[in-house]
Design a protein around this motif. Structure first.
Motif, PDB file in Angstrom:
ATOM      1  N   LEU A  45       0.835  -1.196   0.000  1.00 32.70           N
ATOM      2  CA  LEU A  45       0.000   0.000   0.000  1.00 32.70           C
ATOM      3  C   LEU A  45       0.871   1.246   0.000  1.00 32.70           C
ATOM      4  O   LEU A  45       1.882   1.307   0.712  1.00 32.70           O
ATOM      5  N   THR A  46       0.490   2.224  -0.826  1.00 34.58           N
ATOM      6  CA  THR A  46       1.092   3.548  -0.736  1.00 34.58           C
ATOM      7  C   THR A  46      -0.003   4.541  -0.389  1.00 34.58           C
ATOM      8  O   THR A  46      -0.977   4.695  -1.112  1.00 34.58           O
ATOM      9  N   TYR A  47       0.175   5.183   0.746  1.00 32.37           N
ATOM     10  CA  TYR A  47      -0.776   6.187   1.179  1.00 32.37           C
ATOM     11  C   TYR A  47      -0.586   7.473   0.375  1.00 32.37           C
ATOM     12  O   TYR A  47       0.457   7.666  -0.264  1.00 32.37           O
ATOM     13  N   ARG A  48      -1.560   8.350   0.442  1.00 31.23           N
ATOM     14  CA  ARG A  48      -1.452   9.673  -0.190  1.00 31.23           C
ATOM     15  C   ARG A  48      -0.189  10.379   0.281  1.00 31.23           C
ATOM     16  O   ARG A  48       0.452  11.095  -0.482  1.00 31.23           O
ATOM     17  N   SER A  49       0.155  10.149   1.534  1.00 29.11           N
ATOM     18  CA  SER A  49       1.336  10.779   2.122  1.00 29.11           C
ATOM     19  C   SER A  49       2.636  10.214   1.565  1.00 29.11           C
ATOM     20  O   SER A  49       3.713  10.708   1.879  1.00 29.11           O
ATOM     21  N   VAL A  50       2.509   9.161   0.721  1.00 33.23           N
ATOM     22  CA  VAL A  50       3.639   8.461   0.104  1.00 33.23           C
ATOM     23  C   VAL A  50       4.242   7.421   1.040  1.00 33.23           C
ATOM     24  O   VAL A  50       5.124   6.679   0.650  1.00 33.23           O
ATOM     25  N   ASP A  51       3.768   7.367   2.301  1.00 31.01           N
ATOM     26  CA  ASP A  51       4.201   6.284   3.171  1.00 31.01           C
ATOM     27  C   ASP A  51       3.770   4.958   2.556  1.00 31.01           C
ATOM     28  O   ASP A  51       2.726   4.868   1.907  1.00 31.01           O
ATOM     29  N   VAL A  82       5.848 -10.280   1.740  1.00 29.27           N
ATOM     30  CA  VAL A  82       6.576  -9.658   0.627  1.00 29.27           C
ATOM     31  C   VAL A  82       7.579  -8.607   1.089  1.00 29.27           C
ATOM     32  O   VAL A  82       8.383  -8.120   0.280  1.00 29.27           O
ATOM     33  N   LYS A  83       7.537  -8.255   2.360  1.00 30.10           N
ATOM     34  CA  LYS A  83       8.418  -7.204   2.862  1.00 30.10           C
ATOM     35  C   LYS A  83       9.877  -7.607   2.663  1.00 30.10           C
ATOM     36  O   LYS A  83      10.257  -8.738   2.944  1.00 30.10           O
ATOM     37  N   GLY A  84      10.661  -6.680   2.127  1.00 29.78           N
ATOM     38  CA  GLY A  84      12.061  -6.943   1.829  1.00 29.78           C
ATOM     39  C   GLY A  84      12.291  -7.453   0.420  1.00 29.78           C
ATOM     40  O   GLY A  84      13.427  -7.481  -0.059  1.00 29.78           O
ATOM     41  N   ARG A  85      11.215  -7.887  -0.254  1.00 26.40           N
ATOM     42  CA  ARG A  85      11.343  -8.370  -1.638  1.00 26.40           C
ATOM     43  C   ARG A  85      10.629  -7.457  -2.623  1.00 26.40           C
ATOM     44  O   ARG A  85      11.072  -7.290  -3.757  1.00 26.40           O
ATOM     45  N   PHE A  86       9.516  -6.881  -2.203  1.00 23.36           N
ATOM     46  CA  PHE A  86       8.723  -6.019  -3.086  1.00 23.36           C
ATOM     47  C   PHE A  86       8.935  -4.560  -2.692  1.00 23.36           C
ATOM     48  O   PHE A  86       9.084  -4.238  -1.516  1.00 23.36           O
ATOM     49  N   ILE A  87       8.949  -3.697  -3.706  1.00 25.09           N
ATOM     50  CA  ILE A  87       9.112  -2.268  -3.458  1.00 25.09           C
ATOM     51  C   ILE A  87       8.034  -1.514  -4.215  1.00 25.09           C
ATOM     52  O   ILE A  87       7.875  -1.691  -5.429  1.00 25.09           O
ATOM     53  N   LEU A  88       7.326  -0.684  -3.474  1.00 29.05           N
ATOM     54  CA  LEU A  88       6.235   0.096  -4.051  1.00 29.05           C
ATOM     55  C   LEU A  88       6.687   1.539  -4.202  1.00 29.05           C
ATOM     56  O   LEU A  88       7.322   2.089  -3.307  1.00 29.05           O
ATOM     57  N   ASN A 111       0.671   9.627 -12.903  1.00 28.68           N
ATOM     58  CA  ASN A 111      -0.512   8.924 -12.395  1.00 28.68           C
ATOM     59  C   ASN A 111      -0.285   7.415 -12.305  1.00 28.68           C
ATOM     60  O   ASN A 111      -1.207   6.635 -12.538  1.00 28.68           O
ATOM     61  N   THR A 112       0.915   7.027 -11.953  1.00 28.93           N
ATOM     62  CA  THR A 112       1.291   5.616 -11.985  1.00 28.93           C
ATOM     63  C   THR A 112       1.919   5.177 -10.670  1.00 28.93           C
ATOM     64  O   THR A 112       2.746   5.903 -10.101  1.00 28.93           O
ATOM     65  N   VAL A 113       1.523   3.982 -10.247  1.00 28.62           N
ATOM     66  CA  VAL A 113       2.127   3.322  -9.098  1.00 28.62           C
ATOM     67  C   VAL A 113       2.834   2.077  -9.610  1.00 28.62           C
ATOM     68  O   VAL A 113       2.285   1.332 -10.435  1.00 28.62           O
ATOM     69  N   PHE A 114       4.051   1.852  -9.121  1.00 23.07           N
ATOM     70  CA  PHE A 114       4.850   0.713  -9.556  1.00 23.07           C
ATOM     71  C   PHE A 114       5.047  -0.253  -8.401  1.00 23.07           C
ATOM     72  O   PHE A 114       5.286   0.166  -7.264  1.00 23.07           O
ATOM     73  N   LEU A 115       4.968  -1.542  -8.714  1.00 18.66           N
ATOM     74  CA  LEU A 115       5.291  -2.579  -7.739  1.00 18.66           C
ATOM     75  C   LEU A 115       6.454  -3.391  -8.305  1.00 18.66           C
ATOM     76  O   LEU A 115       6.275  -4.176  -9.234  1.00 18.66           O
TER      77      LEU A 115
END
Length: 123
Positions: free
Chosen positions: A50-56, A63-69, A76-80
């Motif tokens: 999840l990426t919050y509006r705040s960018v957090d 998936v933590k440590g393997r995936f980067i959001l 207007n794009t979010v990358f996983l």
């Protein structure tokens, strides 16, 4: 009208990488929290990241440590970025956007969904 479109899925060997993209059109991306969920046949949608509006950002333990959001509000794009992929990562990955959710980790909190993109990891 908000539209969500995912791309970037495919077939990859275990240990490999893929980058998924999620384009949110119709409104300004910075207005939205955006999450990725995944689903396998017969199972509920599972929270991934999840990426919050705040960018957090926030990640599922699996998936933590393997995936980067990341998000590019100008595009207007979010990358996983998915690295060190495992066979258990095989699923249809869905992107979802919402401007009002609070915890934002449950599928029912999201108003806008993409059709999904298949990720298959061969062992």
């Amino acid at each position: 009208q908000v539209q969500v479109v995912e791309s970037g899925g495919g077939l990859v060997q275990a240990g490999g990488s893929l980058r998924l993209s999620c384009v949110v059109s119709g409104r300004t991306l910075s207005d939205y929290h955006v999450a990725w969920f995944r689903q396998t046949p017969g199972n509920d949608r599972e929270f991934v990241a999840l990426t919050y509006r705040s960018v957090d950002t926030y990640y599922a333990k699996s998936v933590k440590g393997r995936f980067i959001l990341s998000r590019d509000n100008a595009r207007n794009t979010v990358f996983l970025q998915m690295n060190s992929l495992k066979s258990e990562d095989t699923a249809v990955y869905h992107c979802a956007a919402d401007s009002h959710c609070t915890g934002c980790r449950l599928p029912e909190e999201y108003d806008y969904w993409g059709q999904g993109t298949q990720v298959t990891v061969s062992s």
